[in-house]
Design a protein around this motif. Structure first.
Motif, PDB file in Angstrom:
ATOM      1  N   ARG A 101      15.348  26.797 -18.276  1.00 18.32           N
ATOM      2  CA  ARG A 101      15.123  25.548 -17.553  1.00 18.32           C
ATOM      3  C   ARG A 101      13.764  25.491 -16.862  1.00 18.32           C
ATOM      4  NH1 ARG A 101      18.430  22.223 -20.022  1.00 18.32           N
ATOM      5  NH2 ARG A 101      20.601  22.879 -19.944  1.00 18.32           N
ATOM      6  N   VAL A 102      13.177  26.649 -16.578  1.00 13.51           N
ATOM      7  CA  VAL A 102      11.932  26.643 -15.804  1.00 13.51           C
ATOM      8  C   VAL A 102      11.152  27.919 -16.101  1.00 13.51           C
ATOM      9  CG1 VAL A 102      12.986  27.759 -13.801  1.00 13.51           C
ATOM     10  CG2 VAL A 102      11.007  26.265 -13.473  1.00 13.51           C
ATOM     11  N   CYS A 103       9.829  27.815 -16.023  1.00 21.05           N
ATOM     12  CA  CYS A 103       8.989  28.999 -16.186  1.00 21.05           C
ATOM     13  C   CYS A 103       7.794  28.892 -15.242  1.00 21.05           C
ATOM     14  CB  CYS A 103       8.517  29.166 -17.632  1.00 21.05           C
ATOM     15  SG  CYS A 103       7.521  27.790 -18.270  1.00 21.05           S
ATOM     16  N   ALA A 114      10.862  33.317 -16.098  1.00 22.21           N
ATOM     17  CA  ALA A 114      11.605  32.206 -16.698  1.00 22.21           C
ATOM     18  C   ALA A 114      13.048  32.259 -16.226  1.00 22.21           C
ATOM     19  CB  ALA A 114      11.548  32.261 -18.219  1.00 22.21           C
ATOM     20  N   GLY A 115      13.568  31.116 -15.766  1.00 21.10           N
ATOM     21  CA  GLY A 115      14.934  31.036 -15.272  1.00 21.10           C
ATOM     22  C   GLY A 115      15.847  30.410 -16.309  1.00 21.10           C
ATOM     23  N   CYS A 143      11.457  27.952  -9.921  1.00 20.91           N
ATOM     24  CA  CYS A 143      10.834  29.226  -9.598  1.00 20.91           C
ATOM     25  C   CYS A 143       9.335  29.028  -9.400  1.00 20.91           C
ATOM     26  CB  CYS A 143      11.102  30.281 -10.678  1.00 20.91           C
ATOM     27  SG  CYS A 143      10.368  29.922 -12.287  1.00 20.91           S
ATOM     28  N   CYS A 144       8.726  29.891  -8.609  1.00 19.31           N
ATOM     29  CA  CYS A 144       7.277  29.820  -8.381  1.00 19.31           C
ATOM     30  C   CYS A 144       6.809  31.149  -7.801  1.00 19.31           C
ATOM     31  CB  CYS A 144       6.914  28.661  -7.451  1.00 19.31           C
ATOM     32  SG  CYS A 144       7.637  28.772  -5.802  1.00 19.31           S
ATOM     33  N   PHE A 145       5.522  31.441  -8.036  1.00 23.82           N
ATOM     34  CA  PHE A 145       4.910  32.653  -7.500  1.00 23.82           C
ATOM     35  C   PHE A 145       4.126  32.330  -6.234  1.00 23.82           C
ATOM     36  CE2 PHE A 145       5.619  34.225 -11.798  1.00 23.82           C
ATOM     37  CZ  PHE A 145       5.905  35.573 -11.589  1.00 23.82           C
ATOM     38  N   VAL A 153       9.756  33.073  -5.805  1.00 24.95           N
ATOM     39  CA  VAL A 153      10.961  32.432  -5.280  1.00 24.95           C
ATOM     40  C   VAL A 153      11.748  31.840  -6.441  1.00 24.95           C
ATOM     41  CG1 VAL A 153      11.813  30.469  -3.920  1.00 24.95           C
ATOM     42  CG2 VAL A 153       9.993  31.915  -3.014  1.00 24.95           C
ATOM     43  N   THR A 154      13.064  31.949  -6.364  1.00 23.40           N
ATOM     44  CA  THR A 154      13.940  31.275  -7.331  1.00 23.40           C
ATOM     45  C   THR A 154      14.865  30.322  -6.579  1.00 23.40           C
ATOM     46  OG1 THR A 154      15.597  33.052  -7.227  1.00 23.40           O
ATOM     47  CG2 THR A 154      13.926  33.207  -8.959  1.00 23.40           C
TER      48      THR A 154
END
Length: 487
Positions: A101-103, A114-115, A143-145, A153-154
């Motif tokens: 769903r997210v990267c 990747a989540g 998610c993000c760095f 963070v997730t």
């Protein structure tokens, strides 16, 4: 002031994500493609659209240097593209092949995260493209760095925000940060260093609770990391699906199901599903469920100061007549031969202009074109022929407003269903798609991520009849228009 620069209408399904590099804008969609534009004039690059995913693309992002474009999809893969050529550089598959769903890519391009829907997140070493860690979590949708690339963070569907270090050790868990689930999160690019003993980051998160929240993440030497809620923004009245910080960290933009883009108070005309800000300002890109991407300009024309009023707002009139570039908004059946040739050039099908000109193909002829007649015209390349037919179908759907109702589309492929069946989760899918999903070891629902109690599929005959009636009505509308035009 905030003004609309342009509207891009190239996707054939909802826009899921927007991302800027210093010189490019990338967009992803449920139509399985990514499209790439230059920020010089927002024209589509020659290698666009990018096709490589088997299912809808949920997220895209650039590397900090702008050399790479990454995308993730329901097909369980992350594709790394060259931002210069559109070439596939690498394909990374989730270990469980669960829908992604997210990267996110770390600012220094060291790590890729990747989540997935199965409650896991995969962390790769980006340079070697090897799997580094694998963490279990609720369905990861955000998610993000951090700017330092040492933390990430997730956000999950349960509403929790969790802070991890680069070795996937849990640093902090913020339970129920957003009621009903987190939808997006992002760090501000800047950090604050308090006398060398404490580093602070600002984090934005949004969710199904219609709120945008700003957090302070503090990392003090020799102490545990903390997260403190700084502000809750409630100007939007429906789930907030996307948020992004500006390059100077002073702006947060959010897009909502209430059809607004808030920077703070804003109104657009379609559900906003994705927002992005250019790192070089003054561009904002917003993606919508109406399949369009709007590009906005912030400021009054003086970009030198970089200062903008917090009362600036967005307004866009996208619901009215859809204008197709170079064709004066005419119906396809009213197009002249020149209109058809202009359209071919706009769609990157220049090699077909000569063939269409020699055969005097006008709008009515184009609308009736199919696989057989395309072959008769001498279009021997199967790929080129398929691309032409897909563009024609997308054109007809966009121009006459004949987009199929959402309930007629398979949730997996986002394509019109031919043989709809009901799965154990109560949702209807195209038989071939859900059977392929189950064969691929996905024993969970594509919609709820809960286990399917049985793989038994029941034909949905009433839905199939409704789709057949809708298709017949669409064909009748076209026929009536042709008769009226002939009279």
């Amino acid at each position: 002031m905030v003004s609309l620069i342009c509207t891009l209408r190239h996707h054939t399904d909802e826009v899921t994500c927007c991302a800027f590099s210093p010189s490019l804008l990338a967009t992803s969609s449920g139509d399985k493609t990514l499209r790439v534009y230059t920020t010089a004039d927002f024209s589509e690059l020659p290698f666009s659209p990018l096709r490589g995913h088997g299912y809808g693309v949920h997220c895209c992002c650039f590397s900090s240097c702008g050399s790479f474009l990454l995308s993730c999809s329901t097909d369980g893969s992350v594709i790394v593209w060259s931002a210069e050529t559109g070439e596939v550089k690498a394909t990374l598959e989730h270990p469980g092949r669960s829908p992604l769903r997210v990267c996110a890519l770390a600012p220094d391009s060291s790590l890729l995260l990747a989540g997935a829907c199965d409650g896991t997140a995969a962390l790769w070493d980006f340079r070697s493209k090897t799997l580094r860690r694998y963490i279990n979590e609720a369905s990861v949708v955000a998610c993000c760095f951090s700017p330092c690339a040492q933390m990430f963070v997730t956000g999950c569907t349960r509403g929790d925000l969790k802070l991890w270090d680069a070795y996937t050790s849990l640093l902090h868990a913020e339970k129920d940060a957003h009621d009903l689930g987190v939808t997006c999160c992002c760090f501000a690019p800047q950090t604050t260093d308090s006398y060398g003993c404490c580093v602070e980051f600002r984090l934005a998160s949004c969710g199904q609770d219609s709120q945008l929240k700003i957090w302070i993440v503090s990392q003090r030497e020799g102490a545990a990391c903390t997260m403190k809620l700084l502000q809750t923004l409630t100007s939007q009245t429906a789930p907030v699906l996307s948020c992004a910080f500006s390059s100077d960290g002073e702006w947060v933009v959010s897009g909502s199901v209430d059809k607004s883009v808030a920077v703070y108070d804003a109104v657009s005309k379609a559900y906003v599903t994705a927002v992005a800000l250019s790192p070089t300002f003054p561009w904002i890109a917003t993606g919508s469920m109406d399949r369009s991407v709007n590009v906005w300009r912030i400021g009054d024309g003086d970009d030198s100061t970089g200062k903008y009023s917090a009362e600036d707002c967005l307004s866009c009139n996208t619901v009215g007549e859809k204008k197709l570039p170079g064709h004066s908004g005419l119906l396809l059946t009213d197009w002249s031969e020149d209109d058809v040739q202009t359209w071919l050039r706009d769609e990157g099908l220049v090699e077909l202009v000569g063939i269409f000109k020699a055969n005097n193909i006008d709008g009515p002829e184009l609308s009736q074109l199919n696989k057989e007649t395309a072959a008769e015209l001498g279009i021997e390349s199967v790929g080129l022929r398929g691309r032409l037919l897909r563009r024609i179908e997308a054109l007809k759907a966009e121009q006459n407003g004949s987009e199929a109702p959402d309930e007629f589309l398979c949730p997996i492929t986002r394509e019109l269903m031919k043989d709809p069946v009901i799965a154990a989760d109560g949702y209807s899918y195209e038989r071939e798609s859900i059977e392929s999903w189950i064969r691929g070891k996905n024993k969970t629902s594509p919609m709820t991520n809960l286990p399917l109690q049985t793989t038994l599929l029941t034909p949905n005959r009433s839905l199939k009849m409704a789709i057949t009636r809708w298709k017949s009505n669409q064909e009748l509308r076209v026929a009536q228009h042709l008769i009226t035009k002939a009279d």
